[in-house]
Motif scaffolding. Structure first.
Motif, short mmCIF file in Angstrom:
data_model
loop_
_atom_site.label_atom_id
_atom_site.label_comp_id
_atom_site.label_asym_id
_atom_site.label_seq_id
_atom_site.Cartn_x
_atom_site.Cartn_y
_atom_site.Cartn_z
N PHE A 144 0.81 -1.21 0.00
CA PHE A 144 0.00 0.00 0.00
C PHE A 144 0.85 1.26 0.00
CE2 PHE A 144 -3.32 -2.84 2.18
CZ PHE A 144 -3.73 -3.35 0.95
N GLU A 145 2.09 1.15 0.41
CA GLU A 145 3.02 2.27 0.30
C GLU A 145 3.45 2.45 -1.16
OE1 GLU A 145 7.61 2.98 1.60
OE2 GLU A 145 6.26 2.26 3.17
N ILE A 146 3.76 1.35 -1.83
CA ILE A 146 4.18 1.38 -3.23
C ILE A 146 3.02 1.78 -4.13
CG2 ILE A 146 4.91 -0.05 -5.19
CD1 ILE A 146 6.41 -1.82 -3.20
N ALA A 147 1.85 1.22 -3.86
CA ALA A 147 0.69 1.40 -4.74
C ALA A 147 -0.57 1.67 -3.92
CB ALA A 147 0.50 0.17 -5.61
N PRO A 148 -0.71 2.88 -3.37
CA PRO A 148 -1.87 3.18 -2.53
C PRO A 148 -3.20 3.01 -3.28
CG PRO A 148 -0.59 5.17 -2.97
CD PRO A 148 0.20 4.01 -3.50
N GLN A 149 -3.17 3.09 -4.58
CA GLN A 149 -4.39 2.93 -5.37
C GLN A 149 -4.96 1.52 -5.27
OE1 GLN A 149 -1.28 3.25 -6.57
NE2 GLN A 149 -1.04 2.24 -8.55
N LEU A 150 -4.18 0.58 -4.77
CA LEU A 150 -4.67 -0.79 -4.62
C LEU A 150 -5.46 -1.01 -3.34
CD1 LEU A 150 -1.67 -2.94 -5.91
CD2 LEU A 150 -3.60 -1.98 -7.18
N ARG A 151 -5.31 -0.13 -2.37
CA ARG A 151 -5.98 -0.33 -1.07
C ARG A 151 -7.48 -0.56 -1.20
NH1 ARG A 151 -7.74 -2.42 2.48
NH2 ARG A 151 -7.57 -2.04 4.70
N PRO A 152 -8.19 0.20 -2.06
CA PRO A 152 -9.65 -0.03 -2.18
C PRO A 152 -10.04 -1.41 -2.72
CG PRO A 152 -9.05 2.12 -3.07
CD PRO A 152 -7.77 1.39 -2.81
N ASP A 168 2.96 -6.43 -10.83
CA ASP A 168 4.31 -5.88 -10.66
C ASP A 168 4.46 -5.27 -9.26
OD1 ASP A 168 4.86 -6.62 -13.27
OD2 ASP A 168 4.45 -4.62 -14.08
N PHE A 169 3.45 -4.57 -8.80
CA PHE A 169 3.49 -3.98 -7.46
C PHE A 169 3.57 -5.07 -6.39
CE2 PHE A 169 0.75 -0.63 -9.63
CZ PHE A 169 1.80 0.24 -9.85
N VAL A 170 2.79 -6.11 -6.58
CA VAL A 170 2.78 -7.22 -5.62
C VAL A 170 4.16 -7.89 -5.59
CG1 VAL A 170 1.81 -9.50 -5.13
CG2 VAL A 170 0.30 -7.60 -5.76
N GLY A 171 4.74 -8.10 -6.75
CA GLY A 171 6.07 -8.71 -6.80
C GLY A 171 7.11 -7.85 -6.11
N ALA A 172 7.05 -6.55 -6.34
CA ALA A 172 8.00 -5.64 -5.70
C ALA A 172 7.81 -5.65 -4.18
CB ALA A 172 7.83 -4.22 -6.24
N ALA A 173 6.57 -5.64 -3.73
CA ALA A 173 6.30 -5.67 -2.28
C ALA A 173 6.77 -6.98 -1.66
CB ALA A 173 4.82 -5.45 -2.01
N LEU A 174 6.59 -8.07 -2.38
CA LEU A 174 7.04 -9.37 -1.88
C LEU A 174 8.55 -9.38 -1.71
CD1 LEU A 174 6.56 -12.33 -1.10
CD2 LEU A 174 6.71 -12.88 -3.54
N LEU A 175 9.27 -8.95 -2.74
CA LEU A 175 10.73 -8.96 -2.66
C LEU A 175 11.24 -8.02 -1.57
CD1 LEU A 175 11.71 -9.16 -6.44
CD2 LEU A 175 11.74 -11.00 -4.73
N GLU A 176 10.62 -6.88 -1.42
CA GLU A 176 11.05 -5.95 -0.38
C GLU A 176 10.75 -6.50 1.02
OE1 GLU A 176 10.14 -1.83 -1.07
OE2 GLU A 176 10.48 -2.07 -3.21
N THR A 177 9.64 -7.19 1.16
CA THR A 177 9.31 -7.82 2.43
C THR A 177 10.35 -8.89 2.76
OG1 THR A 177 6.95 -7.40 2.15
CG2 THR A 177 7.56 -9.17 3.68
N LEU A 178 10.68 -9.70 1.79
CA LEU A 178 11.68 -10.74 2.00
C LEU A 178 13.04 -10.14 2.32
CD1 LEU A 178 10.55 -13.06 -0.90
CD2 LEU A 178 10.48 -13.65 1.53
N ARG A 179 13.39 -9.08 1.64
CA ARG A 179 14.67 -8.40 1.89
C ARG A 179 14.74 -7.93 3.34
NH1 ARG A 179 14.44 -5.14 -2.05
NH2 ARG A 179 15.79 -6.37 -3.40
N GLU A 180 13.66 -7.34 3.81
CA GLU A 180 13.63 -6.84 5.18
C GLU A 180 13.61 -7.99 6.19
OE1 GLU A 180 10.84 -4.05 8.05
OE2 GLU A 180 10.63 -3.87 5.87
N ALA A 181 12.81 -9.01 5.94
CA ALA A 181 12.67 -10.10 6.89
C ALA A 181 13.92 -10.97 6.98
CB ALA A 181 11.47 -10.97 6.51
#
Length: 137
Positions: free
Chosen positions: A32-40, A92-105
């Motif tokens: 939701f930070e990368i793509a706030p338009q997806l929140r709805p 693409d947004f989901v993939g980016a969020a997944l990789l960033e989550t994994l990077r952080e975790a």
């Protein structure tokens, strides 16, 4: 995917699985930070959504050595995404969020080799889902 890539994805997922609630929170916060338009597109109460995310990831990661075992679930999920108004670029947004989550975790254990393995995994899974979504249109 190579056997080594599958091993990397499965072993790193096993490290995250015990923290699935935290991982799901991290993922959706990043998405939701990368793509706030997806929140709805998501429910207000995200608890069940987070559970479903981690269950699907677990099933997909477990089934990487036997893709036939996970294709029906991925195909069904992709087809349902047509009704949720998901657009191809949203993957693409989901993939980016997944990789960033994994990077952080995973911290320093998120090596370039691990990143490539996860990127390949996501591309494979998202490709199946997008194909099913197009077929359902």
């Amino acid at each position: 995917m190579t056997p080594r890539q599958i091993d990397l994805v499965q072993s790193t997922f096993r490290r995250i699985a015990p923290l699935q609630d935290v991982a799901a929170d991290m993922f959706y916060a990043r998405l939701f930070e990368i793509a706030p338009q997806l929140r709805p597109l998501f429910p207000e109460d995200m608890r069940s959504q987070k559970t479903m995310l981690m269950q699907m990831l677990s099933a997909a990661v477990t089934g990487l050595r036997d893709m036939d075992s996970i294709l029906p679930a991925l195909t069904d999920l992709g087809a349902r995404h047509q009704h949720y108004k998901v657009q191809p670029q949203h993957y693409d947004f989901v993939g980016a969020a997944l990789l960033e989550t994994l990077r952080e975790a995973l911290g320093p254990d998120f090596t370039p080799e691990v990143e490539d393995a996860w990127a390949e995994t996501y591309a494979l899974l998202a490709g199946v889902m997008k194909g099913a979504q197009r077929a359902a249109a």
